[in-house]
Every structure is written in structure tokens, then in C-alpha cells.
Design a protein around this motif. Structure first.
Motif, PDB file in Angstrom:
ATOM      1  N   ALA A   1       2.436   1.651  -3.332  1.00 29.95           N
ATOM      2  CA  ALA A   1       1.443   2.118  -4.314  1.00 29.95           C
ATOM      3  C   ALA A   1       1.194   3.610  -4.144  1.00 29.95           C
ATOM      4  O   ALA A   1       1.115   4.350  -5.131  1.00 29.95           O
ATOM      5  N   LYS A   2       1.063   4.056  -2.892  1.00 31.59           N
ATOM      6  CA  LYS A   2       0.862   5.486  -2.646  1.00 31.59           C
ATOM      7  C   LYS A   2       2.054   6.292  -3.147  1.00 31.59           C
ATOM      8  O   LYS A   2       1.900   7.329  -3.783  1.00 31.59           O
TER       9      LYS A   2
ATOM     10  N   LYS B   1       0.836  -1.198   0.000  1.00 25.99           N
ATOM     11  CA  LYS B   1       0.000   0.000   0.000  1.00 25.99           C
ATOM     12  C   LYS B   1       0.872   1.251   0.000  1.00 25.99           C
ATOM     13  O   LYS B   1       0.623   2.201  -0.743  1.00 25.99           O
TER      14      LYS B   1
ATOM     15  N   THR C   1       4.224   5.409  -5.412  1.00 24.91           N
ATOM     16  CA  THR C   1       4.247   5.338  -6.879  1.00 24.91           C
ATOM     17  C   THR C   1       3.230   6.296  -7.467  1.00 24.91           C
ATOM     18  O   THR C   1       3.516   7.010  -8.433  1.00 24.91           O
ATOM     19  N   LYS C   2       2.039   6.337  -6.886  1.00 25.34           N
ATOM     20  CA  LYS C   2       0.991   7.227  -7.374  1.00 25.34           C
ATOM     21  C   LYS C   2       1.436   8.688  -7.240  1.00 25.34           C
ATOM     22  O   LYS C   2       1.286   9.480  -8.165  1.00 25.34           O
ATOM     23  N   ALA C   3       1.994   9.022  -6.076  1.00 20.61           N
ATOM     24  CA  ALA C   3       2.461  10.394  -5.851  1.00 20.61           C
ATOM     25  C   ALA C   3       3.577  10.744  -6.836  1.00 20.61           C
ATOM     26  O   ALA C   3       3.569  11.828  -7.434  1.00 20.61           O
ATOM     27  N   THR C   4       4.497   9.839  -7.033  1.00 24.07           N
ATOM     28  CA  THR C   4       5.591  10.075  -7.974  1.00 24.07           C
ATOM     29  C   THR C   4       5.058  10.217  -9.389  1.00 24.07           C
ATOM     30  O   THR C   4       5.488  11.093 -10.137  1.00 24.07           O
ATOM     31  N   THR C   5       4.107   9.366  -9.742  1.00 19.29           N
ATOM     32  CA  THR C   5       3.502   9.441 -11.075  1.00 19.29           C
ATOM     33  C   THR C   5       2.780  10.763 -11.266  1.00 19.29           C
ATOM     34  O   THR C   5       2.898  11.393 -12.323  1.00 19.29           O
ATOM     35  N   GLU C   6       2.040  11.201 -10.249  1.00 20.80           N
ATOM     36  CA  GLU C   6       1.331  12.480 -10.343  1.00 20.80           C
ATOM     37  C   GLU C   6       2.322  13.635 -10.483  1.00 20.80           C
ATOM     38  O   GLU C   6       2.126  14.547 -11.290  1.00 20.80           O
ATOM     39  N   LYS C   7       3.406  13.591  -9.690  1.00 17.38           N
ATOM     40  CA  LYS C   7       4.423  14.633  -9.791  1.00 17.38           C
ATOM     41  C   LYS C   7       5.047  14.639 -11.188  1.00 17.38           C
ATOM     42  O   LYS C   7       5.254  15.694 -11.779  1.00 17.38           O
TER      43      LYS C   7
END
Length: 184
Positions: free
Chosen positions: A70-71, A67, A73-79
Motif C-alpha cells: 500500500a505504501k 502495508k 502503491t501510494k508513493a507510486t501514485t503520488e509520483k
């Protein structure tokens, strides 16, 4: 040497005691073996429970770590997406500015080239007839002067000049309304 046989009665109590003692030891060994087996079963059960608990803890830890990953990764992807979008916007603005500059430069160059080749050359028309000579510009000037003297301050938008050398005169029409005659 020969063994002699004696007919003396043998005391069997000692032997019986030893047999009973051996049987007791055998029973004690069996009992000890059973206890060891039982202890091993208990230890195996405890180990299985502990392994199950460790597996359960490992699974929970894996879930938590997954988890968090994933968070992250999501934050990095959004950035990264925001950075990519910002970079794309900057590139689009720069491209647009460059295109506008190039268009202006092209337009300016085209205007210069057009001006260079579309400038009307200086015209000079001279009419020669029966030994006399008069320029077209002089006829236009005379026609304008005569019109100004007769009509006053009427603005001239269009002038058409008809030159008739056989009459030694030029006829003019101004603004498709006023007419007159100028002699050579």
C-alpha cells in the motif's frame, strides 16, 4: 486311521499358561494401541498448534506485505500524479505559447491585409469651369499659405474648403474659427 482315545489325564497347566500368556500379550497390545492413540492425539494437537502458529505468522506477514504494498502503491501514485501534473503544466504552457504565437501571426496577417486594403488611394480632384482648370490640392495649398501669412504659427487641425466656380473662388474655414477666400 482312526484316532484313539486315551483316558490319560491332560495337563492343563501348559494350556492355562499359554492362555494367560496370550491374554497378557492381548492386554499389552491394547495398552500399546492406547499409547499409540494417545501419541497420535498429542501429535495432532501439536500439529494443530503449529498450524495455528503458521497461520498466525502467515496472517502477520500478509499484513506487513500488504502495508508495504500500500505504501509503495501510494508513493507510486503520488509520483505519477506529480509527473502528470508537471506534464499537464508543460502542455498548458506550450499550448498557451502556441496560441499566443498563432494569435500574433493572425494579428500580423490581419494587419497586413487591412493595411493592404484600407490604404487610402491617392486622390486628385480637378475643377474645370469656363475653360479654366484648377486642382483641389492647389486650392488647399493656397488656402494654407494665405492662412499662415495672416495668422502665423497657429496649428491647423481641420480645414474645410467651399469651391464656388461661378465666383472663380474658394472659401475656407480653418479649425472652425478662421475664414478666408482664395481666387482661382
Amino acid at each position: 486311521m482312526a484316532t484313539e482315545k486315551t483316558n490319560e489325564p491332560v495337563d492343563t497347566t501348559i494350556i492355562e499358561e499359554e492362555v494367560v500368556d496370550a491374554q497378557d500379550k492381548k492386554a499389552a497390545a491394547k495398552e500399546a494401541n492406547a499409547k499409540v492413540r494417545e501419541a497420535m492425539k498429542e501429535a495432532a494437537k501439536k500439529n494443530a498448534k503449529a498450524a495455528g502458529a503458521v497461520a498466525k505468522d502467515t496472517a502477520e506477514m500478509t499484513k506487513k506485505v500488504t502495508k508495504k504494498a500500500a505504501k509503495a502503491t501510494k508513493a507510486t501514485t503520488e509520483k505519477a500524479a506529480k509527473a502528470t501534473k508537471a506534464t499537464a503544466e508543460k502542455a498548458a504552457k506550450a499550448t498557451k505559447a502556441t496560441a499566443e504565437k498563432a494569435a500574433k501571426a493572425t494579428k500580423a496577417t490581419a494587419e497586413k491585409a487591412t493595411r493592404k486594403y484600407t490604404k487610402k488611394p491617392v486622390k486628385a480632384s480637378v475643377l474645370q469651369y469656363l475653360g479654366s482648370e484648377i486642382s483641389e490640392d492647389e486650392l488647399y495649398d493656397r488656402a494654407m499659405a494665405q492662412f499662415a501669412a495672416t495668422e502665423g504659427a497657429v496649428p491647423v487641425k481641420k480645414i474645410t474648403l467651399y469651391i464656388k466656380p461661378e465666383e472663380l473662388a474658394a472659401y475656407y474655414v480653418i479649425n472652425d474659427e478662421y475664414t478666408g477666400k482664395v481666387d482661382f
